[in-house]
Design a protein around this motif. Structure first.
Motif, PDB file in Angstrom:
ATOM      1  N   ALA A 234       0.826  -1.206   0.000  1.00  0.00           N
ATOM      2  CA  ALA A 234       0.000   0.000   0.000  1.00  0.00           C
ATOM      3  C   ALA A 234       0.864   1.260   0.000  1.00  0.00           C
ATOM      4  O   ALA A 234       0.533   2.261  -0.645  1.00  0.00           O
ATOM      5  CB  ALA A 234      -0.933  -0.001   1.210  1.00  0.00           C
ATOM      6  N   TRP A 236       3.950   1.438  -1.254  1.00  0.00           N
ATOM      7  CA  TRP A 236       4.532   1.555  -2.587  1.00  0.00           C
ATOM      8  C   TRP A 236       3.484   2.056  -3.582  1.00  0.00           C
ATOM      9  O   TRP A 236       3.810   2.803  -4.518  1.00  0.00           O
ATOM     10  CB  TRP A 236       5.111   0.218  -3.055  1.00  0.00           C
ATOM     11  CG  TRP A 236       6.471  -0.043  -2.499  1.00  0.00           C
ATOM     12  CD1 TRP A 236       6.837  -1.016  -1.626  1.00  0.00           C
ATOM     13  CD2 TRP A 236       7.664   0.720  -2.757  1.00  0.00           C
ATOM     14  NE1 TRP A 236       8.173  -0.921  -1.319  1.00  0.00           N
ATOM     15  CE2 TRP A 236       8.713   0.129  -2.001  1.00  0.00           C
ATOM     16  CE3 TRP A 236       7.948   1.834  -3.538  1.00  0.00           C
ATOM     17  CZ2 TRP A 236      10.006   0.622  -2.011  1.00  0.00           C
ATOM     18  CZ3 TRP A 236       9.247   2.325  -3.569  1.00  0.00           C
ATOM     19  CH2 TRP A 236      10.253   1.716  -2.807  1.00  0.00           C
ATOM     20  N   ALA A 237       2.231   1.681  -3.368  1.00  0.00           N
ATOM     21  CA  ALA A 237       1.159   2.200  -4.211  1.00  0.00           C
ATOM     22  C   ALA A 237       1.036   3.714  -4.055  1.00  0.00           C
ATOM     23  O   ALA A 237       0.780   4.437  -5.020  1.00  0.00           O
ATOM     24  CB  ALA A 237      -0.164   1.523  -3.857  1.00  0.00           C
ATOM     25  N   GLU A 238       1.250   4.178  -2.835  1.00  0.00           N
ATOM     26  CA  GLU A 238       1.229   5.621  -2.580  1.00  0.00           C
ATOM     27  C   GLU A 238       2.363   6.316  -3.323  1.00  0.00           C
ATOM     28  O   GLU A 238       2.190   7.395  -3.894  1.00  0.00           O
ATOM     29  CB  GLU A 238       1.341   5.875  -1.075  1.00  0.00           C
ATOM     30  CG  GLU A 238       1.202   7.325  -0.672  1.00  0.00           C
ATOM     31  CD  GLU A 238       1.342   7.534   0.832  1.00  0.00           C
ATOM     32  OE1 GLU A 238       1.580   8.684   1.238  1.00  0.00           O
ATOM     33  OE2 GLU A 238       1.221   6.539   1.594  1.00  0.00           O
ATOM     34  N   LEU A 255       8.197  -1.515  -8.940  1.00  0.00           N
ATOM     35  CA  LEU A 255       6.888  -1.385  -8.300  1.00  0.00           C
ATOM     36  C   LEU A 255       6.127  -2.706  -8.326  1.00  0.00           C
ATOM     37  O   LEU A 255       5.411  -3.043  -7.375  1.00  0.00           O
ATOM     38  CB  LEU A 255       6.082  -0.285  -8.992  1.00  0.00           C
ATOM     39  CG  LEU A 255       6.571   1.145  -8.756  1.00  0.00           C
ATOM     40  CD1 LEU A 255       5.865   2.120  -9.696  1.00  0.00           C
ATOM     41  CD2 LEU A 255       6.349   1.560  -7.306  1.00  0.00           C
ATOM     42  N   ALA A 260       3.085  -3.152  -5.471  1.00  0.00           N
ATOM     43  CA  ALA A 260       2.221  -1.978  -5.623  1.00  0.00           C
ATOM     44  C   ALA A 260       1.036  -2.256  -6.541  1.00  0.00           C
ATOM     45  O   ALA A 260      -0.076  -1.764  -6.303  1.00  0.00           O
ATOM     46  CB  ALA A 260       3.031  -0.800  -6.162  1.00  0.00           C
ATOM     47  N   PHE A 261       1.250  -3.062  -7.589  1.00  0.00           N
ATOM     48  CA  PHE A 261       0.183  -3.285  -8.569  1.00  0.00           C
ATOM     49  C   PHE A 261      -0.855  -4.297  -8.096  1.00  0.00           C
ATOM     50  O   PHE A 261      -1.865  -4.509  -8.766  1.00  0.00           O
ATOM     51  CB  PHE A 261       0.784  -3.719  -9.905  1.00  0.00           C
ATOM     52  CG  PHE A 261       1.689  -2.671 -10.508  1.00  0.00           C
ATOM     53  CD1 PHE A 261       1.369  -1.328 -10.440  1.00  0.00           C
ATOM     54  CD2 PHE A 261       2.881  -3.039 -11.136  1.00  0.00           C
ATOM     55  CE1 PHE A 261       2.201  -0.352 -10.978  1.00  0.00           C
ATOM     56  CE2 PHE A 261       3.717  -2.071 -11.682  1.00  0.00           C
ATOM     57  CZ  PHE A 261       3.372  -0.728 -11.602  1.00  0.00           C
ATOM     58  N   VAL A 263      -2.402  -3.735  -5.334  1.00  0.00           N
ATOM     59  CA  VAL A 263      -3.366  -2.872  -4.641  1.00  0.00           C
ATOM     60  C   VAL A 263      -4.448  -2.447  -5.629  1.00  0.00           C
ATOM     61  O   VAL A 263      -4.129  -1.954  -6.722  1.00  0.00           O
ATOM     62  CB  VAL A 263      -2.662  -1.639  -4.041  1.00  0.00           C
ATOM     63  CG1 VAL A 263      -3.673  -0.712  -3.376  1.00  0.00           C
ATOM     64  CG2 VAL A 263      -1.590  -2.082  -3.046  1.00  0.00           C
ATOM     65  N   VAL A 266      -4.482   0.581  -8.645  1.00  0.00           N
ATOM     66  CA  VAL A 266      -3.167   1.161  -8.947  1.00  0.00           C
ATOM     67  C   VAL A 266      -2.775   0.931 -10.401  1.00  0.00           C
ATOM     68  O   VAL A 266      -2.242   1.837 -11.064  1.00  0.00           O
ATOM     69  CB  VAL A 266      -2.097   0.604  -7.990  1.00  0.00           C
ATOM     70  CG1 VAL A 266      -0.704   1.093  -8.396  1.00  0.00           C
ATOM     71  CG2 VAL A 266      -2.401   1.020  -6.568  1.00  0.00           C
TER      72      VAL A 266
END
Length: 518
Positions: A234, A236-238, A255, A260-261, A263, A266
């Motif tokens: 989450a 890394w998604a930010e 990422l 991240a992906f 989430v 995203v």
């Protein structure tokens, strides 16, 4: 009736004499001093190519910079950075200018040094001794100090990424006098000295708190400053949500590995950013960079992101003009075009080759002008079936797959002459190192001889030669119907259109550089 043999030989004698030589020792045309500087700077990456190493490239560029008037050198610095999107050669030219004309150097500096990375590159080159000095000197030192004091906190944080020299090294070299308490604290923190934590910029305070575990808020800093930390998917998604277009393009694999992906939402958000034409234009994205990203993309990355990169590729060449009349484009697919387009760099050699860039240009012109005749060449013209409605990447890959063989720049023109075809515009993309046809009789190059034959059938025809390697010679002599330009940025397409439509002046490409305002 006039004696045909006499007048045929006279026409041959009137063709421009090719007094220079290619790397193979065969005939070529030399550029004038200003054109040579522009061509070397717009194609040079200080990485070395198929026919020369990085040392020879730097020596040639420095010699070219010394051979022109300081005013033109200053304007070339700005043009190569702003229009060519080059990274190393503008800094090298600026370093030469610092010794030749300090006043012009001061005018050019802020238009060339537009980022912390450029600042570090300039300092590195100046201190290397390759431009005649190993110390910064008073005027360069003052300009570097001014950049440091005038930069935003975000610019300075971005400049913290990278070494040789690092930003801390630069600060130690020039000893900038901070004008505010927070800038004084930043300089101390950057070079590892005790700093007033309360006076540090908020972004630095946030990074320190996050690193110490005192805050769960991810600081808004370059992702490289976070890569050694343990962040949740989450978080890394930010990071992805606020990253720049260029950062996203370069960080897709990272990422993905960080989760991240996974989430929700995203992938869609990042794909939307990657294909956004406005973001692509603002990032000054070059098609070959997108090709490099696509090739490096790991198999597990969501296919929607791959599709977004394909869309970005199309958008990155959206300014390819619709050209009037008939058009032929001739990408060089010979063996020398297999070298990396940005040169050989230890640990950082790009997977994108010169042949890929030539193929991308040809595919982009075909997409905008579906009736274009495409003539890939090496020793001879190669057969290839292309569909204008296919993606640019698909057609580029078909062309690049033809690679190999010697270089014969006259081959496409000879094929057109044999077929009795005389297009209104012929575009070459090559390294200009023709040698298969370089030992024939006469004073002109074989390419110029074939162009003369084509012109006899279409007096209005124009020839554009796009050179993508810094070797400094051409196979077609500069004149009213011939444009020699260097580089592989989107500016090339604008220049092709201007020349084809008669909007480019008698001195062609060099005239654009002379018109740069300092």
């Amino acid at each position: 009736m006039a004696n045909k043999s006499v007048f045929a030989s006279l026409a041959g004698r009137l063709m421009p004499k090719a007094a220079a030589q290619t790397a193979h020792g065969t005939r070529a045309y030399a550029y004038g001093a200003e054109h040579r500087l522009a061509q070397l700077a717009m194609t040079g990456t200080i990485g070395g190519g198929f026919y020369q190493d990085a040392e020879a490239e730097v020596a040639a560029l420095v010699a070219a910079a010394e051979a022109v008037e300081p005013l033109f050198l200053a304007k070339a610095c700005v043009h190569v950075r702003a229009k060519g999107h080059m990274k190393d050669t503008p800094a090298l030219l600026l370093a030469v200018l610092a010794s030749r004309d300090p006043a012009l150097f001061a005018l050019a500096f802020p238009k060339v040094v537009t980022s912390g990375k450029m600042l570090r590159t300039f300092v590195q080159i100046l201190r290397s001794g390759r431009t005649g000095r190993k110390s910064l000197g008073s005027r360069p030192k003052a300009m570097v100090q001014g950049w440091l004091n005038g930069a935003s906190d975000a610019q300075l944080m971005a400049a913290m990424v990278g070494n040789d020299p690092s930003l801390a090294d630069v600060i130690r070299m020039v000893h900038p006098k901070p004008e505010t308490a927070d800038r004084a604290a930043f300089y101390a923190w950057a070079i590892g000295k005790p700093a007033d934590a309360a006076a540090l910029p908020q972004v630095v305070q946030g990074l320190m708190a996050f690193r110490a575990g005192a805050s769960a808020k991810v600081p808004e800093v370059p992702f490289q400053m976070l890569s050694d930390l343990t962040l949740s998917p989450a978080q890394w998604a930010e990071v992805a949500g606020r990253a720049s277009w260029a950062t996203l393009r370069q960080g897709l694999n990272m990422l993905d590995r960080k989760g991240a992906f996974a989430v929700p939402g995203v992938v869609e958000q990042v794909a939307s950013v990657l294909r956004d034409p406005a973001r692509i234009k603002a990032a000054k994205a070059m098609p070959y960079q997108l090709l490099a990203t696509l090739r490096a993309l790991e198999a597990g990355v969501d296919p929607r992101l791959r599709e977004a990169l394909h869309d970005a590729m199309e958008a990155s060449v959206s300014n390819v003009p619709r050209l009037r009349g008939t058009v032929a484009v001739c990408p060089d697919v010979s063996g020398s075009m297999s070298s990396p387009v940005t040169g050989f760099r230890k640990g950082a050699t790009t997977a994108v080759r010169c042949i890929d860039v030539a193929a991308l240009v040809a595919a982009a012109v075909l997409r905008a002008n579906p009736q274009t005749r495409v003539l890939p060449f090496e020793v001879g013209v190669r057969e290839v079936r292309l569909q204008a409605r296919d993606t640019i990447l698909t057609n580029a890959e078909r062309l690049a797959a033809l690679g190999g063989g010697g270089t014969n720049c006259s081959a496409p023109l000879a094929a057109l002459n044999t077929a009795g075809v005389a297009p209104d515009l012929v575009i070459f993309v090559s390294d200009n190192q023709s040698w298969v046809d370089g030992r024939q009789g006469g004073q002109a190059t074989a390419m110029m001889a074939e162009w003369t034959k084509l012109k006899a059938r279409n007096g209005a025809a124009k020839l554009v030669c796009i050179d993508i390697q810094p070797y400094g010679t051409s196979q077609a002599a500069e004149r009213e119907d011939v444009l020699n330009i260097g580089g592989f940025s989107d500016a090339v397409f604008d220049q092709v259109a201007a020349f084809a439509e008669g909007r480019m002046g008698p001195d062609h490409w060099v005239g654009e550089i002379r018109s740069v305002s300092l």
